[in-house]
Design a protein around this motif. Structure first.
Motif, PDB file in Angstrom:
ATOM      1  N   HIS A  25      -2.728   6.926  -8.690  1.00  0.00           N
ATOM      2  CA  HIS A  25      -3.117   7.913  -7.676  1.00  0.00           C
ATOM      3  C   HIS A  25      -3.527   9.243  -8.311  1.00  0.00           C
ATOM      4  O   HIS A  25      -4.507   9.867  -7.900  1.00  0.00           O
ATOM      5  N   VAL A  58       6.476   1.682  -8.781  1.00  0.00           N
ATOM      6  CA  VAL A  58       6.220   2.929  -8.063  1.00  0.00           C
ATOM      7  C   VAL A  58       5.607   3.964  -9.002  1.00  0.00           C
ATOM      8  O   VAL A  58       4.627   4.631  -8.661  1.00  0.00           O
ATOM      9  N   THR A  61       0.840  -1.193   0.000  1.00  0.00           N
ATOM     10  CA  THR A  61       0.000   0.000   0.000  1.00  0.00           C
ATOM     11  C   THR A  61       0.875   1.243   0.000  1.00  0.00           C
ATOM     12  O   THR A  61       1.818   1.349   0.791  1.00  0.00           O
ATOM     13  N   TYR A  62       0.579   2.187  -0.888  1.00  0.00           N
ATOM     14  CA  TYR A  62       1.325   3.436  -0.981  1.00  0.00           C
ATOM     15  C   TYR A  62       0.577   4.555  -0.269  1.00  0.00           C
ATOM     16  O   TYR A  62      -0.642   4.681  -0.403  1.00  0.00           O
ATOM     17  N   THR A  63       1.308   5.358   0.459  1.00  0.00           N
ATOM     18  CA  THR A  63       0.799   6.621   0.988  1.00  0.00           C
ATOM     19  C   THR A  63       1.602   7.731   0.327  1.00  0.00           C
ATOM     20  O   THR A  63       2.834   7.766   0.441  1.00  0.00           O
ATOM     21  N   TRP A  64       0.920   8.625  -0.389  1.00  0.00           N
ATOM     22  CA  TRP A  64       1.608   9.668  -1.161  1.00  0.00           C
ATOM     23  C   TRP A  64       1.567  10.996  -0.422  1.00  0.00           C
ATOM     24  O   TRP A  64       0.574  11.328   0.236  1.00  0.00           O
ATOM     25  N   PHE A  69       6.781   9.036  -1.123  1.00  0.00           N
ATOM     26  CA  PHE A  69       5.876   7.921  -0.841  1.00  0.00           C
ATOM     27  C   PHE A  69       6.364   7.104   0.345  1.00  0.00           C
ATOM     28  O   PHE A  69       7.552   7.080   0.674  1.00  0.00           O
ATOM     29  N   THR A  70       5.394   6.447   0.994  1.00  0.00           N
ATOM     30  CA  THR A  70       5.674   5.438   2.007  1.00  0.00           C
ATOM     31  C   THR A  70       4.976   4.172   1.557  1.00  0.00           C
ATOM     32  O   THR A  70       3.780   4.189   1.237  1.00  0.00           O
ATOM     33  N   TYR A  71       5.718   3.072   1.515  1.00  0.00           N
ATOM     34  CA  TYR A  71       5.195   1.797   1.019  1.00  0.00           C
ATOM     35  C   TYR A  71       5.123   0.829   2.193  1.00  0.00           C
ATOM     36  O   TYR A  71       6.124   0.523   2.846  1.00  0.00           O
ATOM     37  N   LYS A 123      10.377   4.143   2.557  1.00  0.00           N
ATOM     38  CA  LYS A 123      10.120   5.533   2.164  1.00  0.00           C
ATOM     39  C   LYS A 123      10.986   5.877   0.959  1.00  0.00           C
ATOM     40  O   LYS A 123      12.128   5.425   0.853  1.00  0.00           O
TER      41      LYS A 123
END
Length: 229
Positions: free
Chosen positions: A129, A122, A66-69, A175-177, A186
């Motif tokens: 996104h 990525v 899961t990516y957090t952008w 990003f944080t994966y 990160k």
């Protein structure tokens, strides 16, 4: 008005026709992107945790995390520019040569790409996104100043001062994966949404950042395009 007969003769770059004066993918958003935090993009499959190992005792790659952008930024840069264009009398055919602005060679880059996803994964996730219409430039793509970049237009009705330019729409993000029980990875990605070119009368201000710079550099000082830049 911008004639529909304008053709761009540089591979991978399209003309901005009448009613379509934006670079591919920008939709007028250049310079308006703000901070985006906490938005998640989730993979389609399950993820292997840190404790899950293959038969060789090594941790398996985690490809569907899961990516957090965050800190998504867009920037449009002028890459090529014509000399001042002046039509002393009504002209129907014209070729506009665009000279490279600088010598920067653009290549997508990803730092901190998680094992199993890689740079391509990525970039693909960032495209999802951003909901882009076409894929973002991938690891193997290159955009460099072109020495044979020019417009060819026929059956127009040109008179007065015009300006022509080319540009690239850059995008970058942090990003944080997160995947399973692994420590979140990160990283940072930088790529582009597209490249395009425009040809406009100096009586027509551009709504593109690159077009505004081009007008300021090549249009007469009192023209509408130059005053609006």
């Amino acid at each position: 008005m911008i004639p529909d007969t304008i053709m761009v003769r540089t591979p991978g770059v399209r003309a901005l026709g009448d009613g379509d004066r934006h670079m591919r993918g920008t939709a007028g958003r250049a310079g308006t992107a703000g901070l985006v935090i906490g938005v998640l993009v989730t993979g389609l499959g399950a993820c292997t945790g840190e404790a899950d190992r293959g038969g060789d005792g090594k941790a398996e790659a985690c490809a569907e995390g899961t990516y957090t952008w965050s800190a998504v930024r867009r920037e449009q840069r002028l890459t090529a520019l014509s000399d001042p264009i002046r039509f002393e009398k009504r002209t129907g055919t014209y070729t506009s040569h665009l000279k490279a602005v600088g010598d920067t060679v653009y290549r997508p880059s990803v730092t901190g790409a998680p094992e199993g996803a890689g740079a391509a994964g990525v970039i693909t996730a960032l495209g999802r996104h951003l909901k882009v219409g076409k894929p973002l430039a991938g690891p193997s793509d290159t955009e460099r100043p072109a020495h044979d970049h020019f417009f060819e237009s026929r059956n127009g009705a040109y008179e007065g001062a015009y300006y022509a330019f080319a540009a690239i729409d850059l995008v970058e993000a942090d990003f944080t994966y997160t995947c399973g029980e692994r420590k979140p990875a990160k990283g940072h990605v930088r790529t582009w949404e597209g490249a395009g070119a425009g040809f406009l009368s100096c009586s027509t201000p551009s709504d593109e950042t690159a077009g505004q710079i081009a007008a300021q550099r090549t249009c007469p000082a009192g023209s509408e395009a130059a005053q609006a830049s």
